[in-house]
Design a protein around this motif. Structure first.
Motif, mmCIF file in Angstrom:
data_model
loop_
_atom_site.group_PDB
_atom_site.id
_atom_site.type_symbol
_atom_site.label_atom_id
_atom_site.label_comp_id
_atom_site.label_asym_id
_atom_site.label_seq_id
_atom_site.Cartn_x
_atom_site.Cartn_y
_atom_site.Cartn_z
ATOM 1 N N TYR A 255 0.852 -1.185 0.000
ATOM 2 C CA TYR A 255 0.000 0.000 0.000
ATOM 3 C C TYR A 255 0.887 1.234 0.000
ATOM 4 C CZ TYR A 255 -3.573 -3.329 1.462
ATOM 5 O OH TYR A 255 -4.429 -4.407 1.511
ATOM 6 N N PRO A 256 0.460 2.309 -0.704
ATOM 7 C CA PRO A 256 1.233 3.555 -0.647
ATOM 8 C C PRO A 256 1.260 4.082 0.781
ATOM 9 C CG PRO A 256 -0.879 3.885 -1.773
ATOM 10 C CD PRO A 256 -0.715 2.419 -1.583
ATOM 11 N N GLN A 257 2.446 4.150 1.367
ATOM 12 C CA GLN A 257 2.575 4.374 2.807
ATOM 13 C C GLN A 257 2.039 5.721 3.254
ATOM 14 O OE1 GLN A 257 3.657 1.775 4.774
ATOM 15 N NE2 GLN A 257 2.786 3.061 6.402
ATOM 16 N N ALA A 258 2.298 6.776 2.456
ATOM 17 C CA ALA A 258 1.866 8.112 2.870
ATOM 18 C C ALA A 258 0.348 8.178 3.024
ATOM 19 C CB ALA A 258 2.335 9.159 1.860
ATOM 20 N N GLU A 259 -0.371 7.613 2.068
ATOM 21 C CA GLU A 259 -1.828 7.647 2.154
ATOM 22 C C GLU A 259 -2.322 6.720 3.265
ATOM 23 O OE1 GLU A 259 -5.826 7.652 -0.628
ATOM 24 O OE2 GLU A 259 -3.955 6.902 -1.492
ATOM 25 N N LEU A 260 -1.691 5.582 3.425
ATOM 26 C CA LEU A 260 -2.099 4.667 4.492
ATOM 27 C C LEU A 260 -1.939 5.337 5.858
ATOM 28 C CD1 LEU A 260 -3.068 1.750 5.037
ATOM 29 C CD2 LEU A 260 -0.662 1.138 5.379
ATOM 30 N N ASP A 261 -0.803 6.010 6.058
ATOM 31 C CA ASP A 261 -0.573 6.701 7.328
ATOM 32 C C ASP A 261 -1.590 7.822 7.537
ATOM 33 O OD1 ASP A 261 1.559 5.058 7.876
ATOM 34 O OD2 ASP A 261 3.080 6.483 7.197
ATOM 35 N N SER A 262 -1.912 8.531 6.451
ATOM 36 C CA SER A 262 -2.886 9.621 6.548
ATOM 37 C C SER A 262 -4.257 9.086 6.943
ATOM 38 C CB SER A 262 -2.971 10.358 5.208
ATOM 39 O OG SER A 262 -3.985 11.344 5.244
ATOM 40 N N LEU A 263 -4.651 7.968 6.346
ATOM 41 C CA LEU A 263 -5.951 7.383 6.654
ATOM 42 C C LEU A 263 -6.015 6.911 8.110
ATOM 43 C CD1 LEU A 263 -6.580 5.291 3.405
ATOM 44 C CD2 LEU A 263 -7.615 7.474 4.031
ATOM 45 N N LYS A 264 -4.954 6.309 8.586
ATOM 46 C CA LYS A 264 -4.919 5.859 9.983
ATOM 47 C C LYS A 264 -4.983 7.041 10.943
ATOM 48 C CE LYS A 264 -1.872 2.676 10.965
ATOM 49 N NZ LYS A 264 -0.587 1.931 10.955
ATOM 50 N N SER A 265 -4.315 8.124 10.586
ATOM 51 C CA SER A 265 -4.342 9.321 11.421
ATOM 52 C C SER A 265 -5.740 9.909 11.487
ATOM 53 C CB SER A 265 -3.356 10.353 10.882
ATOM 54 O OG SER A 265 -3.447 11.568 11.605
ATOM 55 N N ILE A 266 -6.402 9.983 10.342
ATOM 56 C CA ILE A 266 -7.753 10.545 10.292
ATOM 57 C C ILE A 266 -8.733 9.644 11.025
ATOM 58 C CG2 ILE A 266 -9.665 11.157 8.764
ATOM 59 C CD1 ILE A 266 -7.554 12.003 6.694
ATOM 60 N N LEU A 267 -8.564 8.321 10.891
ATOM 61 C CA LEU A 267 -9.435 7.393 11.607
ATOM 62 C C LEU A 267 -9.355 7.626 13.104
ATOM 63 C CD1 LEU A 267 -11.261 4.902 11.811
ATOM 64 C CD2 LEU A 267 -9.197 3.485 11.754
ATOM 65 N N LYS A 268 -8.124 7.761 13.629
ATOM 66 C CA LYS A 268 -7.971 7.975 15.070
ATOM 67 C C LYS A 268 -8.571 9.306 15.488
ATOM 68 C CE LYS A 268 -4.685 7.619 18.875
ATOM 69 N NZ LYS A 268 -3.305 7.285 19.271
ATOM 70 N N GLN A 269 -8.380 10.332 14.651
ATOM 71 C CA GLN A 269 -8.939 11.645 14.982
ATOM 72 C C GLN A 269 -10.463 11.592 14.995
ATOM 73 O OE1 GLN A 269 -7.190 14.783 12.729
ATOM 74 N NE2 GLN A 269 -8.415 16.380 13.680
ATOM 75 N N ASN A 270 -11.048 10.847 14.052
ATOM 76 C CA ASN A 270 -12.504 10.721 14.024
ATOM 77 C C ASN A 270 -13.017 10.007 15.270
ATOM 78 O OD1 ASN A 270 -12.682 11.978 11.571
ATOM 79 N ND2 ASN A 270 -12.789 10.109 10.379
ATOM 80 N N MET A 271 -12.308 8.971 15.710
ATOM 81 C CA MET A 271 -12.714 8.237 16.905
ATOM 82 C C MET A 271 -12.609 9.126 18.138
ATOM 83 S SD MET A 271 -10.863 4.637 15.901
ATOM 84 C CE MET A 271 -11.489 3.588 17.201
ATOM 85 N N GLN A 272 -11.554 9.931 18.191
ATOM 86 C CA GLN A 272 -11.407 10.858 19.314
ATOM 87 C C GLN A 272 -12.518 11.908 19.306
ATOM 88 O OE1 GLN A 272 -7.352 12.071 18.481
ATOM 89 N NE2 GLN A 272 -6.552 10.838 20.180
ATOM 90 N N THR A 273 -12.863 12.395 18.106
ATOM 91 C CA THR A 273 -13.938 13.371 17.985
ATOM 92 C C THR A 273 -15.266 12.776 18.439
ATOM 93 O OG1 THR A 273 -12.843 14.498 16.149
ATOM 94 C CG2 THR A 273 -15.213 14.852 16.376
ATOM 95 N N GLU A 274 -15.514 11.524 18.045
ATOM 96 C CA GLU A 274 -16.746 10.855 18.446
ATOM 97 C C GLU A 274 -16.807 10.718 19.967
ATOM 98 O OE1 GLU A 274 -19.221 6.838 17.258
ATOM 99 O OE2 GLU A 274 -17.052 6.721 17.408
#
Length: 391
Positions: A255-274
């Motif tokens: 997987y393209p690492q930069a996008e994978l890392d970005s998606l994981k970061s956003i996922l965690k931020q969304n969970m924290q926001t929730e």
């Protein structure tokens, strides 16, 4: 008040595509293999389809995706008169008035208030006693003998109802056992539905979301709504079947690492926001911090479990994105600025913004890439459905 966006990277695959994501500094890298969302104009999105596809081809090799054979349930495409009337009945139920009756006898379908006490061999058993409980006869929440034994009882009188628990009952101490439930029904809640007339429809048309003002209009628009919903269900199930075949045949080299890392970061931020949005509710339930939230709500006991979950979630999303983007690029599927702006206008209206430009001003031009992919996803899914063979 403006609503917060709820989940940017999980568009189509997991949740709606707008989110309280903010700008990610990793997205501004100049690395040619960085396929994560960039700050671009709506006019610039189309060019990213081909460039991203070339990067994705380094990581995945697709099987033949035209002529995929699938079997799809078509029952959702059929809307009967009974379906229409049932849907309208549910609408009327939401406008029903309620009256509590304290005299008379119970009937199947009544919602009642009752006291009950269950005894096994003369001794009360755990979970078998309640006061002022609300129950709808025929709902099946009670065991069958008790449920049916509540029919025809006079309000205010005490009854002993002999019951036998099913042999496969979840509580082994009660499974197959004969018990006595002592019950007293105190009241019945009677619901009165409004009469379905042209006058009622005209008075409530805006509330129920129709343009017409007559009963015939309501029936026609309800049928159209159910047919559209059925078509959407069918198309979704068909695509799921097609994608499952393609996914099983794809070769994944990474997987393209930069996008994978970005998606994981956003996922965690969304969970924290929730968590932060519903923190008071969670704390009242004994969930005192984000770690306990992850453990209780997502069953993620530690950092290792979270990392595994985040990686798998991001990879599943990214794999579908890579597949659809490559197919779109190879088949000339494009997304125009007008289409992106149209989606943006819909979200602006829904989330209480003046227009799409206000969303851009608030969250950055990365939104053009996000909404561009949402439209690309929709078009490519339709392309795959059109080229699939139903068997």
């Amino acid at each position: 008040m403006k609503k917060k966006f709820m989940g940017v990277m999980l568009a189509a695959a997991l949740v709606a595509s707008l989110a309280g994501c903010g700008k990610n500094s990793d997205n501004n890298t100049s690395d040619a293999d960085d396929t994560s969302n960039k700050a671009i104009t709506a006019e610039e999105y189309n060019a990213t389809i081909a460039s991203n596809a070339e990067v994705y081809k380094k990581y995945v090799t697709l099987p033949e995706y035209k002529g995929v054979e699938v079997t799809v349930d078509k029952s959702s495409l059929t809307v009967t008169d009974d379906d229409v009337e049932s849907y309208i009945s549910n609408i009327l139920s939401s406008y029903a008035t309620s009256e509590e009756i304290t005299e008379g006898t119970t009937a199947d379908g009544d919602t009642i208030t009752l006291d009950y006490s269950g005894k096994l061999d003369g001794t009360a058993f755990s979970g078998g006693t309640a006061t002022d409980a609300s129950y709808t006869i025929g709902s099946g929440r009670f065991i069958t003998d008790l449920d049916q034994g509540l029919i025809g009882l006079t309000l205010g009188q005490e009854y002993d109802i002999p019951c036998t628990f099913p042999s496969d009952y979840s509580n082994s101490d009660l499974a197959g056992k004969d018990v006595i439930f002592t019950v007293t029904v105190h009241s019945i809640t009677k619901k009165t539905l409004p009469d379905l007339t042209d006058e009622w429809v005209a008075e409530n048309a805006e509330k129920i979301g129709i343009e017409g003002t007559t009963v015939e209009d309501l029936r026609n628009e309800t049928r159209q709504y159910l047919e559209d919903a059925g078509r959407s269900t069918y198309e979704s199930e068909k695509y799921s079947a097609v994608y499952s075949v393609i996914k099983d045949g794809v070769t994944v080299n990474g997987y393209p690492q930069a996008e994978l890392d970005s998606l994981k970061s956003i996922l965690k931020q969304n969970m924290q926001t929730e968590y932060e949005q519903y923190q008071a509710y969670y704390e009242a339930s004994g969930i005192s911090d984000f770690s306990s939230y992850l453990s209780s709500v997502y069953n993620l006991a530690d950092d290792e479990a979270y990392e595994e979950y985040a990686t798998e979630t991001a990879q599943n999303y990214l794999l579908e994105k890579m597949i659809l983007t490559i197919i779109a690029a190879d088949n000339g599927i494009e997304v125009t600025a007008e289409e992106i702006n149209a989606i943006g206008a819909i979200y602006a209206d829904y989330y209480g913004y003046t227009d799409y430009q206000e969303i851009i001003d608030t969250y950055g031009q990365e939104m053009n890439a996000e909404l561009g992919y949402e439209k690309l996803c929709e078009k490519t899914q339709s392309f795959l459905n059109e080229n699939a063979v139903e068997v």
